[in-house]
Design an enzyme around this catalytic site. Structure first.
Site, PDB file in Angstrom:
ATOM      1  N   MET A  32     -15.788   4.528   2.144  1.00  0.00           N
ATOM      2  CA  MET A  32     -16.425   4.617   0.893  1.00  0.00           C
ATOM      3  C   MET A  32     -15.419   3.455  -0.199  1.00  0.00           C
ATOM      4  O   MET A  32     -15.178   3.910  -1.135  1.00  0.00           O
ATOM      5  CB  MET A  32     -15.815   6.013   0.279  1.00  0.00           C
ATOM      6  CG  MET A  32     -16.930   6.867   0.940  1.00  0.00           C
ATOM      7  SD  MET A  32     -17.215   8.544   0.282  1.00  0.00           S
ATOM      8  CE  MET A  32     -15.540   9.402   0.032  1.00  0.00           C
ATOM      9  N   GLY A  33     -15.020   2.338   0.744  1.00  0.00           N
ATOM     10  CA  GLY A  33     -14.052   1.452  -0.362  1.00  0.00           C
ATOM     11  C   GLY A  33     -12.830   2.329  -0.370  1.00  0.00           C
ATOM     12  O   GLY A  33     -12.250   2.918   0.224  1.00  0.00           O
ATOM     13  N   LEU A  70      -9.816   0.707   0.011  1.00  0.00           N
ATOM     14  CA  LEU A  70      -9.442   0.473   1.513  1.00  0.00           C
ATOM     15  C   LEU A  70      -7.878   0.510   1.465  1.00  0.00           C
ATOM     16  O   LEU A  70      -7.043   0.052   0.489  1.00  0.00           O
ATOM     17  CB  LEU A  70      -9.803  -0.704   1.938  1.00  0.00           C
ATOM     18  CG  LEU A  70     -11.488  -0.991   1.878  1.00  0.00           C
ATOM     19  CD1 LEU A  70     -11.496  -2.449   2.560  1.00  0.00           C
ATOM     20  CD2 LEU A  70     -12.018  -0.091   2.708  1.00  0.00           C
ATOM     21  N   HIS A  71      -7.492   0.761   2.746  1.00  0.00           N
ATOM     22  CA  HIS A  71      -6.082   0.989   2.994  1.00  0.00           C
ATOM     23  C   HIS A  71      -5.713   0.443   4.486  1.00  0.00           C
ATOM     24  O   HIS A  71      -6.818   0.440   5.051  1.00  0.00           O
ATOM     25  CB  HIS A  71      -5.522   2.493   2.632  1.00  0.00           C
ATOM     26  CG  HIS A  71      -6.050   3.596   3.142  1.00  0.00           C
ATOM     27  ND1 HIS A  71      -6.082   3.557   4.446  1.00  0.00           N
ATOM     28  CD2 HIS A  71      -6.682   4.663   2.566  1.00  0.00           C
ATOM     29  CE1 HIS A  71      -6.627   4.961   4.817  1.00  0.00           C
ATOM     30  NE2 HIS A  71      -7.095   5.383   3.546  1.00  0.00           N
ATOM     31  N   HIS A  85      -8.011   2.107   7.172  1.00  0.00           N
ATOM     32  CA  HIS A  85      -9.228   1.574   7.279  1.00  0.00           C
ATOM     33  C   HIS A  85      -9.384   0.173   8.166  1.00  0.00           C
ATOM     34  O   HIS A  85     -10.390  -0.178   8.808  1.00  0.00           O
ATOM     35  CB  HIS A  85     -10.162   0.968   5.911  1.00  0.00           C
ATOM     36  CG  HIS A  85     -10.319   2.341   5.108  1.00  0.00           C
ATOM     37  ND1 HIS A  85      -9.719   2.572   3.975  1.00  0.00           N
ATOM     38  CD2 HIS A  85     -11.450   3.363   5.067  1.00  0.00           C
ATOM     39  CE1 HIS A  85     -10.036   3.732   3.332  1.00  0.00           C
ATOM     40  NE2 HIS A  85     -11.141   4.176   3.852  1.00  0.00           N
ATOM     41  N   GLN A 139     -21.917  13.721  -1.098  1.00  0.00           N
ATOM     42  CA  GLN A 139     -20.858  14.440  -0.340  1.00  0.00           C
ATOM     43  C   GLN A 139     -19.522  15.104  -1.092  1.00  0.00           C
ATOM     44  O   GLN A 139     -18.694  15.728  -0.670  1.00  0.00           O
ATOM     45  CB  GLN A 139     -20.371  13.576   0.837  1.00  0.00           C
ATOM     46  CG  GLN A 139     -19.435  12.451   0.278  1.00  0.00           C
ATOM     47  CD  GLN A 139     -19.056  11.808   1.639  1.00  0.00           C
ATOM     48  OE1 GLN A 139     -19.584  11.004   2.165  1.00  0.00           O
ATOM     49  NE2 GLN A 139     -17.653  11.638   1.903  1.00  0.00           N
ATOM     50  N   GLY A 194     -12.014   7.544  11.556  1.00  0.00           N
ATOM     51  CA  GLY A 194     -10.524   8.081  11.575  1.00  0.00           C
ATOM     52  C   GLY A 194     -10.309   9.444  12.050  1.00  0.00           C
ATOM     53  O   GLY A 194     -10.867  10.679  11.798  1.00  0.00           O
ATOM     54  N   ASP A 202      -9.811  12.466   9.453  1.00  0.00           N
ATOM     55  CA  ASP A 202     -10.832  13.394   9.075  1.00  0.00           C
ATOM     56  C   ASP A 202     -11.509  13.940  10.342  1.00  0.00           C
ATOM     57  O   ASP A 202     -12.527  13.668  10.513  1.00  0.00           O
ATOM     58  CB  ASP A 202     -11.941  12.654   8.118  1.00  0.00           C
ATOM     59  CG  ASP A 202     -11.179  12.116   7.080  1.00  0.00           C
ATOM     60  OD1 ASP A 202     -10.916  12.917   6.221  1.00  0.00           O
ATOM     61  OD2 ASP A 202     -11.378  10.674   6.679  1.00  0.00           O
ATOM     62  N   GLN A 223     -14.817  15.677  10.102  1.00  0.00           N
ATOM     63  CA  GLN A 223     -15.927  15.195  10.092  1.00  0.00           C
ATOM     64  C   GLN A 223     -16.300  14.164  11.241  1.00  0.00           C
ATOM     65  O   GLN A 223     -17.203  14.054  11.571  1.00  0.00           O
ATOM     66  CB  GLN A 223     -15.442  13.986   8.931  1.00  0.00           C
ATOM     67  CG  GLN A 223     -16.385  12.780   8.717  1.00  0.00           C
ATOM     68  CD  GLN A 223     -15.956  11.708   7.723  1.00  0.00           C
ATOM     69  OE1 GLN A 223     -16.371  12.227   6.654  1.00  0.00           O
ATOM     70  NE2 GLN A 223     -15.292  10.753   7.976  1.00  0.00           N
TER      71      GLN A 223
HETATM   72  O1  PAF Z   1     -14.817   9.328   5.790  1.00  0.00           O
HETATM   73  C1  PAF Z   1     -15.340   8.342   4.775  1.00  0.00           C
HETATM   74  O2  PAF Z   1     -14.829   7.802   4.142  1.00  0.00           O
HETATM   75  C2  PAF Z   1     -16.749   9.051   4.460  1.00  0.00           C
HETATM   76  O3  PAF Z   1     -16.844  10.512   4.627  1.00  0.00           O
HETATM   77  C3  PAF Z   1     -17.832   8.468   5.335  1.00  0.00           C
HETATM   78  C4  PAF Z   1     -17.810   8.528   6.637  1.00  0.00           C
HETATM   79  C5  PAF Z   1     -17.896   6.889   4.932  1.00  0.00           C
HETATM   80  C6  PAF Z   1     -19.291   8.780   4.692  1.00  0.00           C
HETATM   81  O4  PAF Z   1     -19.606   8.781   3.482  1.00  0.00           O
END
Ligand code: PAF
Length: 271
Positions: A21-22, A24-25, A28, A52, A138, A141, A144
């Site tokens: 979702m941008g 960044l660190h 990512h 989300q 990652g 999460d 997820q």
């Molecule tokens: O983990 C994230 O940054 C978000 O949940 C993802 C997987 C990019 C979906 O929007």
């Protein structure tokens, strides 16, 4: 995006996708590094997915810095950055949602109703747009990641899911785009998450298996931290996210900031 991907595939190149979702660190960038090692082409997506986020969550204030992200992606030698607009992802009339039941329901699912449906929907769309061979998520999460694995398995999606270890600050705090919200005092207190995970892992390594004792170790540091409001602290099965199990998971609020972290107690805590 799909044209570019199909051209690469036609040239016999494998494609790794890093969905973000941008904001960044280094976490990512470790996903990008893993994708780089295993694929000919690396595509990163940067899309703050509105569906989300629940009402009252941080969609509006979620950190956005596309120029900084572009510079980091370029330095990491990402081949393409996919940045769809919200309108392109969810044009008016779009009404389909991907719902993964079971693993999406406890813990994060309970705390953030609709969150995993939003994640599963956008991830399905990203896979359709990029057609990657592999996609990188990652361990930070963890639930997820388990939801995405279930989704891919249940829908027979032709993509391999790779889970990359959590990157931590020197004091143990897991990197997160939301860490920037923390005040200096909250930032100091936030180390209680990783200290709790470490304490539980040490107890497990010393032979402790009683769920309530491991859970008490997990909570030990957080109970002593006045700024921490624990939302959940559990030790669950890493596939179902139900207790009992070996994966310690935490969600903790510091003021307006909600942090999550986890650790497999069967492994030594890093650092
Ligand atoms: O983990 C994230 O940054 C978000 O949940 C993802 C997987 C990019 C979906 O929007």
């Amino acid at each position: 995006m799909l044209d570019a991907s199909r051209r690469w595939r036609h040239e016999g190149k494998s494609i790794g996708l890093v969905p973000t979702m941008g904001a960044l660190h280094a976490g990512h960038l470790s996903l990008v590094d893993a994708a780089r090692r295993e694929n000919d082409v690396v595509v990163a997506s940067a899309f703050v997915n509105p569906i989300q986020f629940g009402p009252g969550e941080d969609f509006e204030r979620y950190p956005r810095d596309p120029d900084h992200d572009a510079a980091l992606f370029a330095r990491a030698e990402v081949d393409a950055v996919y940045r769809p607009s919200t309108q392109a992802m969810y044009p008016s009339g779009a009404s389909t949602r991907v719902h993964v039941s079971g693993v999406s329901e406890p813990l994060e699912g309970e705390a953030r109703p609709g969150h995993f449906e939003g994640v599963a929907t956008v991830v399905t769309k990203l896979f359709a747009a990029v057609e990657p061979d592999r996609a990188y998520f990652g361990q930070k999460d963890a639930q997820q990641a388990a939801v995405v694995k279930r989704l891919v398995s249940d829908l027979d999606l032709p993509v391999e899911i790779r889970i990359v270890p959590t990157v931590r600050e020197p004091d143990g705090l897991a990197l997160s785009s939301r860490n920037v919200y923390l005040t200096p005092d909250e930032r100091r207190g936030a180390v209680a998450l990783s200290s709790g995970l470490r304490a539980a892992a040490e107890a497990y390594a010393a032979g402790e298996r009683r769920h309530n004792v491991l859970r008490a170790a997990l909570l030990s540091r957080l109970d002593a931290e006045p700024l921490a409001q624990v939302e959940y602290a559990e030790i669950v099965d890493p596939e179902t996210f139900l207790a009992p199990g070996r994966l310690a998971v935490l969600a903790v609020r510091f003021g307006k900031t909600r942090l999550i972290d986890n650790h497999d107690l069967g492994k030594a805590f890093p650092g």
